[in-house]
Design a protein around this motif. Structure first.
Motif, PDB file in Angstrom:
ATOM      1  N   GLU A 192      65.449   0.637  18.061  1.00  0.00           N
ATOM      2  CA  GLU A 192      66.071   1.863  16.981  1.00  0.00           C
ATOM      3  C   GLU A 192      67.217   2.454  18.145  1.00  0.00           C
ATOM      4  N   GLN A 193      67.017   2.897  19.209  1.00  0.00           N
ATOM      5  CA  GLN A 193      67.896   3.373  20.094  1.00  0.00           C
ATOM      6  C   GLN A 193      69.310   2.526  20.035  1.00  0.00           C
ATOM      7  N   HIS A 194      69.147   1.175  20.411  1.00  0.00           N
ATOM      8  CA  HIS A 194      70.081   0.329  20.339  1.00  0.00           C
ATOM      9  C   HIS A 194      70.977   0.258  19.045  1.00  0.00           C
ATOM     10  N   TYR A 195      70.362   0.399  17.906  1.00  0.00           N
ATOM     11  CA  TYR A 195      71.087   0.587  16.689  1.00  0.00           C
ATOM     12  C   TYR A 195      71.649   1.883  16.311  1.00  0.00           C
ATOM     13  N   ALA A 196      71.190   2.765  17.099  1.00  0.00           N
ATOM     14  CA  ALA A 196      71.723   4.194  16.707  1.00  0.00           C
ATOM     15  C   ALA A 196      73.026   4.401  17.395  1.00  0.00           C
ATOM     16  N   GLY A 197      73.704   3.351  18.319  1.00  0.00           N
ATOM     17  CA  GLY A 197      74.836   3.714  19.071  1.00  0.00           C
ATOM     18  C   GLY A 197      75.969   3.412  17.877  1.00  0.00           C
ATOM     19  N   TRP A 198      77.269   4.109  18.406  1.00  0.00           N
ATOM     20  CA  TRP A 198      78.271   4.278  17.303  1.00  0.00           C
ATOM     21  C   TRP A 198      78.638   2.783  17.048  1.00  0.00           C
ATOM     22  N   GLU A 199      78.590   2.010  18.204  1.00  0.00           N
ATOM     23  CA  GLU A 199      79.401   0.421  18.049  1.00  0.00           C
ATOM     24  C   GLU A 199      78.575  -0.191  16.889  1.00  0.00           C
ATOM     25  N   HIS A 200      77.300   0.081  16.416  1.00  0.00           N
ATOM     26  CA  HIS A 200      76.531  -0.685  15.531  1.00  0.00           C
ATOM     27  C   HIS A 200      76.808  -0.114  14.180  1.00  0.00           C
ATOM     28  N   VAL A 201      77.597   0.921  13.796  1.00  0.00           N
ATOM     29  CA  VAL A 201      77.778   1.651  12.417  1.00  0.00           C
ATOM     30  C   VAL A 201      78.065   0.593  11.585  1.00  0.00           C
ATOM     31  N   GLY A 202      77.403   0.465  10.508  1.00  0.00           N
ATOM     32  CA  GLY A 202      77.926  -0.493   9.251  1.00  0.00           C
ATOM     33  C   GLY A 202      77.557  -1.867   9.624  1.00  0.00           C
ATOM     34  N   ARG A 203      76.985  -2.322  10.628  1.00  0.00           N
ATOM     35  CA  ARG A 203      76.447  -3.530  11.073  1.00  0.00           C
ATOM     36  C   ARG A 203      75.097  -3.633   9.965  1.00  0.00           C
TER      37      ARG A 203
END
Length: 73
Positions: A44-55
């Protein structure tokens, strides 16, 4: 079909393989539950990062976490 069969079908359909299993003490019931909990938080922390927005998530992370919870990884 039970959950384990559905899990196997998901892996086969997507061509997923599990990482090398943890040593047997790490797969003990209480310890694997904590591994699952910590792994879930990290995902969850990994996917909360801005680089994963929209993925879109592939589901592989959750697939591996299920195996950890069952003691297979």
């Amino acid at each position: 079909m039970n959950d384990d069969d559905l899990w196997r079908d998901d892996g086969a359909r997507n061509g997923w393989t599990l990482p090398k299993p943890a040593a047997w003490p790490w797969r003990a019931p209480v310890i694997r539950w904590f591994r699952f909990l910590i792994g879930s938080i990290r995902v969850e922390q990994h996917y909360a990062g801005w680089e994963h927005v929209g993925r879109v998530r592939t589901g592989y992370d959750e697939w591996v976490l299920y195996a950890i919870r069952r003691g297979w990884a």
